[in-house]
Write an enzyme that holds these catalytic residues in place. Sequence first.
Site, PDB file in Angstrom:
ATOM      1  N   VAL A   1       8.186   7.362  -0.436  1.00 21.00           N
ATOM      2  CA  VAL A   1       6.759   7.190  -0.729  1.00 21.00           C
ATOM      3  C   VAL A   1       6.055   8.533  -0.825  1.00 21.00           C
ATOM      4  CG1 VAL A   1       4.589   6.201   0.077  1.00 21.00           C
ATOM      5  CG2 VAL A   1       6.718   4.910   0.323  1.00 21.00           C
TER       6      VAL A   1
ATOM      7  N   ASP B   1       9.015  -6.862  10.070  1.00 19.95           N
ATOM      8  CA  ASP B   1       8.252  -6.148   9.052  1.00 19.95           C
ATOM      9  C   ASP B   1       7.116  -7.026   8.516  1.00 19.95           C
ATOM     10  OD1 ASP B   1       8.052  -3.930   6.855  1.00 19.95           O
ATOM     11  OD2 ASP B   1       8.245  -5.792   5.727  1.00 19.95           O
TER      12      ASP B   1
ATOM     13  N   ARG C   1      13.083  17.738   7.109  1.00 19.53           N
ATOM     14  CA  ARG C   1      14.057  18.634   6.484  1.00 19.53           C
ATOM     15  C   ARG C   1      13.427  19.326   5.282  1.00 19.53           C
ATOM     16  NH1 ARG C   1      18.382  16.213   4.178  1.00 19.53           N
ATOM     17  NH2 ARG C   1      17.309  14.222   4.024  1.00 19.53           N
TER      18      ARG C   1
ATOM     19  N   GLY D   1       2.727  -3.209  -0.745  1.00 19.59           N
ATOM     20  CA  GLY D   1       2.942  -2.139  -1.712  1.00 19.59           C
ATOM     21  C   GLY D   1       1.820  -1.968  -2.710  1.00 19.59           C
TER      22      GLY D   1
ATOM     23  N   GLU E   1      18.163  -2.164   4.418  1.00 24.19           N
ATOM     24  CA  GLU E   1      18.595  -0.998   5.168  1.00 24.19           C
ATOM     25  C   GLU E   1      19.983  -1.235   5.771  1.00 24.19           C
ATOM     26  OE1 GLU E   1      16.896   1.760   5.298  1.00 24.19           O
ATOM     27  OE2 GLU E   1      15.007   1.062   4.424  1.00 24.19           O
TER      28      GLU E   1
ATOM     29  N   LYS F   1       2.755  -6.674   8.914  1.00 21.48           N
ATOM     30  CA  LYS F   1       1.806  -6.784   7.803  1.00 21.48           C
ATOM     31  C   LYS F   1       0.832  -7.932   8.009  1.00 21.48           C
ATOM     32  CE  LYS F   1       5.341  -4.904   4.732  1.00 21.48           C
ATOM     33  NZ  LYS F   1       6.360  -5.221   3.716  1.00 21.48           N
TER      34      LYS F   1
ATOM     35  N   VAL G   1       0.423  -2.844   3.326  1.00 19.11           N
ATOM     36  CA  VAL G   1       0.754  -4.256   3.114  1.00 19.11           C
ATOM     37  C   VAL G   1       0.967  -4.503   1.621  1.00 19.11           C
ATOM     38  CG1 VAL G   1      -0.002  -6.649   3.374  1.00 19.11           C
ATOM     39  CG2 VAL G   1      -0.621  -4.958   5.108  1.00 19.11           C
TER      40      VAL G   1
ATOM     41  N   ILE H   1       0.252  -4.189  -4.488  1.00 15.44           N
ATOM     42  CA  ILE H   1      -0.706  -5.292  -4.623  1.00 15.44           C
ATOM     43  C   ILE H   1      -1.965  -4.934  -3.837  1.00 15.44           C
ATOM     44  CG2 ILE H   1      -1.109  -7.748  -4.269  1.00 15.44           C
ATOM     45  CD1 ILE H   1       1.926  -8.141  -4.161  1.00 15.44           C
TER      46      ILE H   1
ATOM     47  N   GLY I   1       9.505  11.259   2.237  1.00 19.33           N
ATOM     48  CA  GLY I   1      10.557  10.351   1.830  1.00 19.33           C
ATOM     49  C   GLY I   1      10.235   9.746   0.475  1.00 19.33           C
TER      50      GLY I   1
END
Length: 429
Positions: free
Chosen positions: A17, A205, A49, A138, A194, A209, A136, A140, A15
């Site tokens: 990432v 979320d 896919r 991204g 989303e 974390k 956690v 950082i 995806g």
Amino acid sequence: MVASAPLRIGVAGLGTVGAGVVKLLEDNRALLTQRAGRRIEIAAVSARRRAADRGVDLSGFAWQDDPLAIADDPSIDVVVELMGGEAGPALALVERALANGKSVVTANKALLAHHGSRLGQIARQRGVGLCFEASVAGGIPVIKALREGLVGNRISRISGILNGTCNYILSTMRETGRAFDDVLADAQKLGYAEADPTLDIDGWDAAHKLAVLAGIAFGTPVDFERVYVEGIRHISPLDIEYAEELGFRIKLLGTAVRTERGIEQRVHPTMVQATEAIAQVDGVFNAVVIEGDHVGRVVLQGRGAGAGPTASAVVADLVDLATGRLSPAFVEAAEGGIGPVSMSEHDGPSYVRLMVRDQPGVIADIAAELRNERVSMEAMIQRRHHPGGAVPVVLTTHPSKEAALSRALERIGALESVLEPPRMIRIEL
């Protein structure tokens, strides 16, 4: 000098990432080879896919329809799990890879929040790495900061903006005065939220974390079930307006605190003094504040999601593995007696907003219920006056026990003169 044997990796999940990892490894191939002392090569990939256009060239990699084939491939050294999900294929892949003696790099905070301690034990027993810098905040490097830069400190508190979607919504509400539902709809159109935003706006979320951070910082088992979770659906423009008047800004914070009773872990909307560094972090950015006994307060800020920042964290873990830097996933504290603390034991100041009928005796009745629970008011605001009509009343409290304030608010909400359920937001000083 570059080692002759490359680090061969398999990537499961292509995806945003996953594609970002492929692109970063290609764009910075020479630089990473120099820094890692050996090449980092993608040997195989897997995704649901095969034909999807991901914006990267995958023709040079072996394709596996079944991600478990990556874990079973003896030529692969590291499995990179980017499929997501707390169980199912992601959990099966990580378990199989570790059992086969392969290190794992993952960005999967839900998986770690529910299974991190057990998976960490398996990795330790097999002598391989379980690495999750990307799980956690991204880009950082907060996990590296805790494990390495601050390893000599006894951590007393971690508090952070851990979800960019919520931060964007709250920041935009403050800047525009618009209602929550309106701003959420815009966030979805912009791709910041989303189609089903439940995980973000209801706090789950951020709680995933926080559970991971608390396990590293305090040496406690990762236990998502012990995290108190409250989202931002109930925050209104009126609350944001009053927060500004009182000198605060509202942020969804994940906070873990070492107390005399144990470790508090909580995610909820929080009023933060507007002068604090974390109050200035707006939009989709994340920030984490760490307090240690010798270093004092450290503030880390940056992009908490997206292809580039998250891929950067994944590749940082790969370079560590390539150079032989292997840190235990979670290390439990040698000291005993560090357990979780119930939210009912939390002790702190609060903001309370009431919608009441404008008539004599209302404030006295409210004050009496607070007094009965030994909750002391610090300040009160009643700007409007509409005899017989509905008016907002806002009060702040001195530090008080969560359980006591909850009991008082339940009885206040039952008063005939109180027209809506009380709204409470905790204050961090």
